[in-house]
Motif scaffolding. Sequence first.
Motif, PDB file in Angstrom:
ATOM      1  N   TRP A  10       0.712  -0.976   0.107  1.00 59.62           N
ATOM      2  CA  TRP A  10       0.308  -0.204   0.040  1.00 59.62           C
ATOM      3  C   TRP A  10       1.025   1.396  -0.138  1.00 59.62           C
ATOM      4  O   TRP A  10       0.692   2.410  -1.021  1.00 59.62           O
ATOM      5  N   ARG A  11       1.888   0.938   0.910  1.00 57.00           N
ATOM      6  CA  ARG A  11       2.808   2.665   0.475  1.00 57.00           C
ATOM      7  C   ARG A  11       3.381   2.992  -0.516  1.00 57.00           C
ATOM      8  O   ARG A  11       4.087   4.279  -1.051  1.00 57.00           O
ATOM      9  N   VAL A  14       0.804   4.608  -3.112  1.00 56.31           N
ATOM     10  CA  VAL A  14       0.706   5.666  -2.485  1.00 56.31           C
ATOM     11  C   VAL A  14       1.966   5.944  -2.751  1.00 56.31           C
ATOM     12  O   VAL A  14       1.221   7.736  -3.126  1.00 56.31           O
ATOM     13  N   SER A  15       3.388   5.928  -2.457  1.00 54.55           N
ATOM     14  CA  SER A  15       4.312   6.687  -2.944  1.00 54.55           C
ATOM     15  C   SER A  15       4.724   6.933  -4.846  1.00 54.55           C
ATOM     16  O   SER A  15       5.224   8.037  -4.942  1.00 54.55           O
ATOM     17  N   TYR A  18       2.688   9.378  -5.402  1.00 52.78           N
ATOM     18  CA  TYR A  18       2.777  11.193  -4.187  1.00 52.78           C
ATOM     19  C   TYR A  18       3.844  11.167  -5.190  1.00 52.78           C
ATOM     20  O   TYR A  18       3.402  13.017  -6.066  1.00 52.78           O
ATOM     21  N   THR A 183       2.913   9.555   8.251  1.00 52.94           N
ATOM     22  CA  THR A 183       1.901   9.181   7.983  1.00 52.94           C
ATOM     23  C   THR A 183       2.703   9.823   6.515  1.00 52.94           C
ATOM     24  O   THR A 183       2.788   9.047   6.076  1.00 52.94           O
ATOM     25  N   SER A 186       5.793   7.750   5.526  1.00 52.77           N
ATOM     26  CA  SER A 186       5.905   7.084   5.171  1.00 52.77           C
ATOM     27  C   SER A 186       5.602   6.617   3.577  1.00 52.77           C
ATOM     28  O   SER A 186       5.959   5.792   3.396  1.00 52.77           O
ATOM     29  N   TYR A 187       4.680   7.559   3.185  1.00 54.84           N
ATOM     30  CA  TYR A 187       4.226   7.767   1.804  1.00 54.84           C
ATOM     31  C   TYR A 187       5.237   7.757   0.917  1.00 54.84           C
ATOM     32  O   TYR A 187       5.093   7.860  -0.602  1.00 54.84           O
ATOM     33  N   PRO A 190       9.113   4.825   1.145  1.00 62.13           N
ATOM     34  CA  PRO A 190       7.999   3.373   1.611  1.00 62.13           C
ATOM     35  C   PRO A 190       9.261   2.580   1.925  1.00 62.13           C
ATOM     36  O   PRO A 190       8.585   1.428   2.370  1.00 62.13           O
TER      37      PRO A 190
END
Length: 201
Positions: A10-11, A14-15, A18, A183, A186-187, A190
């Motif tokens: 998931w990270r 999202v990364s 981002y 949070t 973390s993205y 990752p």
Amino acid sequence: MKDKGRLKIWRQSVSQTYSKYIKFVDSIEVSSNKTLVHDTDYIGVHYRHPSHFAESGRVYLQQYFDQIDQIDTETGTRRPIFLASDNKFGIAAFKDRYGSRINYLTYVERVDFDGFLEWAFALGQNKADHVGFIAGKGYELHHKQSQNLDFSKMKKATEDLLIEVRTLSRCKYLIHTLSNISTAISYMNPNIEMKTIEGVL
């Protein structure tokens, strides 16, 4: 964390989104790159004003120290530490423990020692409400800044925070409590190893 495998996927997902759509301006990137001066992997620490106990429970310095010492023991090295904190008490406490290993942005505005004591004494005399305010007054840095709407100072404070966040995201480890900042980091990265401090409710 019960399912680190799924969280890692998931990270990473999202990364990717981002990094595609969100870019820091050059001044933030340059300042962040200059901060980590050693050619090694840093331990990043995000130490928040203790009034955040309303969100994350009571958190003690020793919990941070234990995490740093554990990393030292497991890796057999004493890595430099980048410390981001909104109060001078935190800076002094970590410097007292780890000395020259501590790196931080010296020019960032922080809650001073007198403000920290004012909060501590007030806490002993009054019951904090559900967001950590005492008699309607907040003691965190952004509460202090919002009392005097100087937009030039607020702009600088935002830029300083982004430099700290970007610098923390470049570390190998992040020791932190629950927050929007941790949070986001973390993205951004990752692969950073998140070491979450759990507060006592």
